[in-house]
Write an enzyme that holds these catalytic residues in place. Structure first.
Site, PDB file in Angstrom:
ATOM      1  N   ARG A  65      -8.354 -14.038   0.704  1.00 14.12           N
ATOM      2  CA  ARG A  65      -9.173 -15.257   0.740  1.00 14.12           C
ATOM      3  C   ARG A  65      -8.609 -16.312  -0.207  1.00 14.12           C
ATOM      4  O   ARG A  65      -8.537 -17.495   0.131  1.00 14.12           O
ATOM      5  CB  ARG A  65     -10.626 -14.919   0.395  1.00 14.12           C
ATOM      6  CG  ARG A  65     -11.561 -16.105   0.536  1.00 14.12           C
ATOM      7  CD  ARG A  65     -13.052 -15.773   0.454  1.00 14.12           C
ATOM      8  NE  ARG A  65     -13.509 -14.855  -0.546  1.00 14.12           N
ATOM      9  CZ  ARG A  65     -13.717 -13.530  -0.424  1.00 14.12           C
ATOM     10  NH1 ARG A  65     -13.475 -12.927   0.641  1.00 14.12           N
ATOM     11  NH2 ARG A  65     -14.151 -12.780  -1.384  1.00 14.12           N
ATOM     12  N   LYS A  89       5.100   1.550   0.881  1.00 12.05           N
ATOM     13  CA  LYS A  89       5.993   1.358  -0.266  1.00 12.05           C
ATOM     14  C   LYS A  89       7.465   1.525   0.121  1.00 12.05           C
ATOM     15  O   LYS A  89       8.309   0.746  -0.310  1.00 12.05           O
ATOM     16  CB  LYS A  89       5.604   2.288  -1.410  1.00 12.05           C
ATOM     17  CG  LYS A  89       4.252   1.905  -2.016  1.00 12.05           C
ATOM     18  CD  LYS A  89       4.139   2.242  -3.441  1.00 12.05           C
ATOM     19  CE  LYS A  89       2.739   2.066  -3.992  1.00 12.05           C
ATOM     20  NZ  LYS A  89       2.160   0.744  -3.885  1.00 12.05           N
ATOM     21  N   GLY A 143      -2.721  -1.751  -8.052  1.00  7.45           N
ATOM     22  CA  GLY A 143      -3.732  -2.446  -7.245  1.00  7.45           C
ATOM     23  C   GLY A 143      -5.153  -1.953  -7.449  1.00  7.45           C
ATOM     24  O   GLY A 143      -6.048  -2.735  -7.778  1.00  7.45           O
ATOM     25  N   HIS A 151       0.853  -1.191   0.000  1.00  8.97           N
ATOM     26  CA  HIS A 151       0.000   0.000   0.000  1.00  8.97           C
ATOM     27  C   HIS A 151       0.889   1.241   0.000  1.00  8.97           C
ATOM     28  O   HIS A 151       2.075   1.176   0.345  1.00  8.97           O
ATOM     29  CB  HIS A 151      -0.919  -0.004   1.220  1.00  8.97           C
ATOM     30  CG  HIS A 151      -2.042  -0.971   1.092  1.00  8.97           C
ATOM     31  ND1 HIS A 151      -2.603  -1.596   2.173  1.00  8.97           N
ATOM     32  CD2 HIS A 151      -2.726  -1.419   0.007  1.00  8.97           C
ATOM     33  CE1 HIS A 151      -3.584  -2.380   1.765  1.00  8.97           C
ATOM     34  NE2 HIS A 151      -3.664  -2.296   0.464  1.00  8.97           N
ATOM     35  N   ASP A 205     -11.190  -6.060  -3.358  1.00  9.90           N
ATOM     36  CA  ASP A 205     -10.176  -6.783  -4.131  1.00  9.90           C
ATOM     37  C   ASP A 205      -9.092  -7.345  -3.215  1.00  9.90           C
ATOM     38  O   ASP A 205      -8.612  -8.459  -3.408  1.00  9.90           O
ATOM     39  CB  ASP A 205      -9.522  -5.868  -5.169  1.00  9.90           C
ATOM     40  CG  ASP A 205     -10.494  -5.325  -6.191  1.00  9.90           C
ATOM     41  OD1 ASP A 205     -11.589  -5.906  -6.337  1.00  9.90           O
ATOM     42  OD2 ASP A 205     -10.161  -4.319  -6.842  1.00  9.90           O
ATOM     43  N   ASP A 217      -4.481  -6.188  -7.956  1.00  5.54           N
ATOM     44  CA  ASP A 217      -4.728  -7.190  -6.912  1.00  5.54           C
ATOM     45  C   ASP A 217      -5.503  -8.368  -7.484  1.00  5.54           C
ATOM     46  O   ASP A 217      -5.246  -9.523  -7.127  1.00  5.54           O
ATOM     47  CB  ASP A 217      -5.506  -6.578  -5.744  1.00  5.54           C
ATOM     48  CG  ASP A 217      -4.720  -5.501  -5.023  1.00  5.54           C
ATOM     49  OD1 ASP A 217      -3.477  -5.631  -4.923  1.00  5.54           O
ATOM     50  OD2 ASP A 217      -5.339  -4.534  -4.549  1.00  5.54           O
ATOM     51  N   ASP A 257      -1.358  -1.570   4.755  1.00  9.58           N
ATOM     52  CA  ASP A 257      -1.528  -0.451   5.683  1.00  9.58           C
ATOM     53  C   ASP A 257      -2.845  -0.667   6.418  1.00  9.58           C
ATOM     54  O   ASP A 257      -3.906  -0.404   5.864  1.00  9.58           O
ATOM     55  CB  ASP A 257      -1.540   0.869   4.916  1.00  9.58           C
ATOM     56  CG  ASP A 257      -1.822   2.063   5.802  1.00  9.58           C
ATOM     57  OD1 ASP A 257      -1.895   1.897   7.039  1.00  9.58           O
ATOM     58  OD2 ASP A 257      -1.969   3.170   5.258  1.00  9.58           O
ATOM     59  N   GLY A 300       1.546  -2.626 -10.172  1.00 15.78           N
ATOM     60  CA  GLY A 300       2.189  -1.617 -11.001  1.00 15.78           C
ATOM     61  C   GLY A 300       3.147  -0.653 -10.341  1.00 15.78           C
ATOM     62  O   GLY A 300       4.332  -0.614 -10.674  1.00 15.78           O
ATOM     63  N   THR A 301       2.658   0.166  -9.435  1.00 17.20           N
ATOM     64  CA  THR A 301       3.508   1.186  -8.832  1.00 17.20           C
ATOM     65  C   THR A 301       4.592   0.564  -7.967  1.00 17.20           C
ATOM     66  O   THR A 301       5.760   0.992  -8.013  1.00 17.20           O
ATOM     67  CB  THR A 301       2.663   2.177  -8.002  1.00 17.20           C
ATOM     68  OG1 THR A 301       1.601   2.667  -8.826  1.00 17.20           O
ATOM     69  CG2 THR A 301       3.493   3.332  -7.504  1.00 17.20           C
ATOM     70  N   HIS A 317     -10.195  -0.028  -2.877  1.00  9.74           N
ATOM     71  CA  HIS A 317     -10.327  -1.345  -3.505  1.00  9.74           C
ATOM     72  C   HIS A 317     -10.261  -2.467  -2.457  1.00  9.74           C
ATOM     73  O   HIS A 317      -9.800  -3.569  -2.743  1.00  9.74           O
ATOM     74  CB  HIS A 317      -9.269  -1.520  -4.593  1.00  9.74           C
ATOM     75  CG  HIS A 317      -7.857  -1.414  -4.113  1.00  9.74           C
ATOM     76  ND1 HIS A 317      -7.322  -0.269  -3.587  1.00  9.74           N
ATOM     77  CD2 HIS A 317      -6.866  -2.320  -4.077  1.00  9.74           C
ATOM     78  CE1 HIS A 317      -6.066  -0.487  -3.240  1.00  9.74           C
ATOM     79  NE2 HIS A 317      -5.764  -1.734  -3.528  1.00  9.74           N
TER      80      HIS A 317
END
Length: 122
Positions: free
Chosen positions: A96, A12, A55, A8, A90, A60, A80, A35-36, A87
């Protein structure tokens, strides 16, 4: 091993420091990231990382699909817990799926350290 790296926004820097500290160990595995997180990790290290979408934009879910299809062996996800995520459904689905398919999931630095020590020993 196929390892996914996710963090998150407020975590990062933590994942960058963790991966840099353990770059040699990670270099022996195939890495994936949202991505980031993947972009920042590649800028901070010499690692090659297969990037998925960010995400909130489906990354995700892409990682979750890899879990469901048996394509990941470990996920390191620095979450976090104090910030609401747009999201969140997700994220919950990914957690899960890890439980359902018994994919090890580290959600903080200490659990990630334990998993990484196991990887280094094998």
């Amino acid at each position: 091993m196929n390892i996914a790296l996710i963090a998150h926004d407020k975590k990062k820097q933590d994942i960058i420091e963790f991966v840099k500290r353990n770059e040699e160990a990670f270099s022996k595995h195939k890495l994936y990231a949202t991505g980031t997180t993947g972009k920042l990790l590649m800028e901070a290290t010499k690692l090659t990382i297969n990037r998925k979408k960010s995400g909130p934009l489906g990354g995700d879910q892409e990682i979750g699909s890899m879990v469901a299809n048996g394509k990941l062996d470990l996920i390191i996800f620095f979450r976090d817990p104090l910030t609401a995520q747009a999201h969140e459904p997700d994220i919950t689905a990914l957690l899960r799926l890890c439980d359902l398919y018994e994919v090890p999931l580290a959600t903080n630095k200490q659990s990630a350290e334990l998993f990484l020590e196991h990887i280094k020993l094998n």
